[in-house]
Scaffold this active site. Structure first.
Site, short mmCIF file in Angstrom:
data_model
loop_
_atom_site.label_atom_id
_atom_site.label_comp_id
_atom_site.label_asym_id
_atom_site.label_seq_id
_atom_site.Cartn_x
_atom_site.Cartn_y
_atom_site.Cartn_z
N GLU A 13 0.84 -1.20 0.00
CA GLU A 13 0.00 0.00 0.00
C GLU A 13 0.87 1.24 0.00
O GLU A 13 2.04 1.20 0.34
CB GLU A 13 -0.94 0.02 1.20
CG GLU A 13 -0.37 -0.48 2.52
CD GLU A 13 0.83 0.26 3.03
OE1 GLU A 13 0.85 1.51 2.93
OE2 GLU A 13 1.76 -0.38 3.55
N GLU A 54 4.66 -0.44 1.44
CA GLU A 54 4.76 -0.66 0.00
C GLU A 54 4.69 -2.13 -0.39
O GLU A 54 4.61 -2.46 -1.56
CB GLU A 54 6.06 -0.07 -0.59
CG GLU A 54 6.22 1.41 -0.43
CD GLU A 54 7.49 1.93 -1.10
OE1 GLU A 54 8.14 1.18 -1.87
OE2 GLU A 54 7.84 3.10 -0.86
#
Length: 360
Positions: free
Chosen positions: A178, A321
């Site tokens: 994310e 991430e």
């Protein structure tokens, strides 16, 4: 069962017990000490059950990075501004972010997804952007709910549909990631409501808040939990009240793993909150999940314990991430190689290890 999702959730079937039994038997015959690869062995068995095949393949793997902005940033709960989300997301499409560099080394295809970034994005060509924008960021949940219930359901369905697309393209394993400034705040608030625990215990510094920033963050979350908690009837209500489009989308990704029978790797704190929401929406969904690492955020251990998912890595990571999830994939590769190719005790003509008797 949540009415808006029942058509999807009715498709979920439990992991295949026969494939798992066959995988456990294979591990017992591999010419090494019993259970000596620990959690890696258990995860290979889990993958066999998910895929309904004891011949475990991890050849095609992808990373979904769900990107979105969060209105709560207005309340001074982050070190950087909302504009960073768009910049980093665009960098991902060019292959220029931490997780993209790691994914290249690990042989993982990267899919950045715009779930709700606050401006329109320009995609690079290395990892082209998937545009699934629901809105230009969520609202400030200190003032009003972050999103409508319909938007939360749309985000969850989008995550499920993304997994359907990867299933059609033959992916064996999917990692979660994310990007969204403010999403440790949304996730801490959602975790507090899901776990019914004090935000003080669950809320950390995110991307480097100082003491004053941390105090403000905890106060904002505490207010939101008090305001919205009594009215939340289910997990969709929680996500709509204090969540983000990335968080709701990841919830759908985990549900999609169960629907389409693809093992899904949790990354860190934020994906673990989404995983817990998915497990609460459909109990048993966790049987399709693998924990990559323990986040350095305060709730990292708590969430994995609640899910019953032992992590592969403990390295103090908190980058996000999908970096932790991608870092775990080479470990699974090595375990799958041992599982699939190593000689058995029969092959080398020595006596197999026996389970140790209880020495207590």
């Amino acid at each position: 069962m949540i009415e808006e999702l029942k058509d999807y959730l009715s498709l979920i079937q439990p992991p295949d017990k026969k494939a798992m039994e066959t995988a456990r038997l294979r591990w017992a015959h591999v010419a090494k000490p019993l259970n000596s690869l620990g959690v890696l062995e258990d995860d290979i068995v889990k993958i066999a059950g998910i895929r309904k095949d004891a011949h475990v393949s991890l050849h095609k793997r992808g990373l979904l990075i769900l990107c979105a902005d969060n209105g709560i940033v207005e309340e001074g709960v982050t070190q950087t501004g909302m504009e960073v989300t768009a910049v980093v997301t665009e960098n991902m499409t060019k292959g220029n972010s931490s997780v993209c560099i790691m994914a290249k080394r690990a042989g993982v295809d990267v899919y950045p997804v715009d779930m709700g970034v606050a401006r329109d994005l320009v995609s690079g060509s290395r990892y082209p952007l998937l545009n699934r924008k629901i809105a230009y960021g969520t609202k400030n949940f200190r003032k009003t709910k972050a999103m409508t219930r319909n938007e939360a359901v749309q985000a969850i369905k989008t995550g499920i549909e993304l997994m359907g697309e990867l299933s059609e393209n033959g992916y064996d394993l999917v990692a979660t990631g994310e990007m969204g400034i403010g999403n440790t705040t949304t996730s801490s608030a959602a975790a507090s409501l899901l776990l019914k625990q004090d935000p003080e215990k669950l809320t950390g510094r995110g991307a480097g808040l100082n003491d004053a920033g941390l105090k403000q963050k905890r106060n904002v979350i505490r207010e939101a939990v008090a305001e919205y908690g009594p009215g939340c009837q289910d997990e969709v209500d929680i996500l709509s009240a204090v969540g983000g489009f990335d968080l709701a989308g990841l919830t759908g990704v985990f549900l999609g793993g169960a629907i389409y029978r693809i093992p899904v790797l949790l990354d860190g704190f934020i994906s673990a909150v989404a995983a817990l929401a998915a497990e609460r929406i459909y109990p048993g969904c966790r049987d399709f999940m693998i924990a990559s690492h323990v986040s350095a955020e305060p709730a990292g251990h708590i969430l994995l314990e609640e899910l019953g998912l032992p992590p592969l890595i403990q390295a103090g990571m908190c980058l996000g991430e999908g970096t932790g999830a991608v870092a775990a994939i080479p470990l699974l590769d090595m375990a799958a190689d041992v599982y699939g190719t190593m000689s058995s005790f029969e092959d080398i003509e020595i006596e197999a290890y026996k389970p140790m008797e209880d020495q207590s």
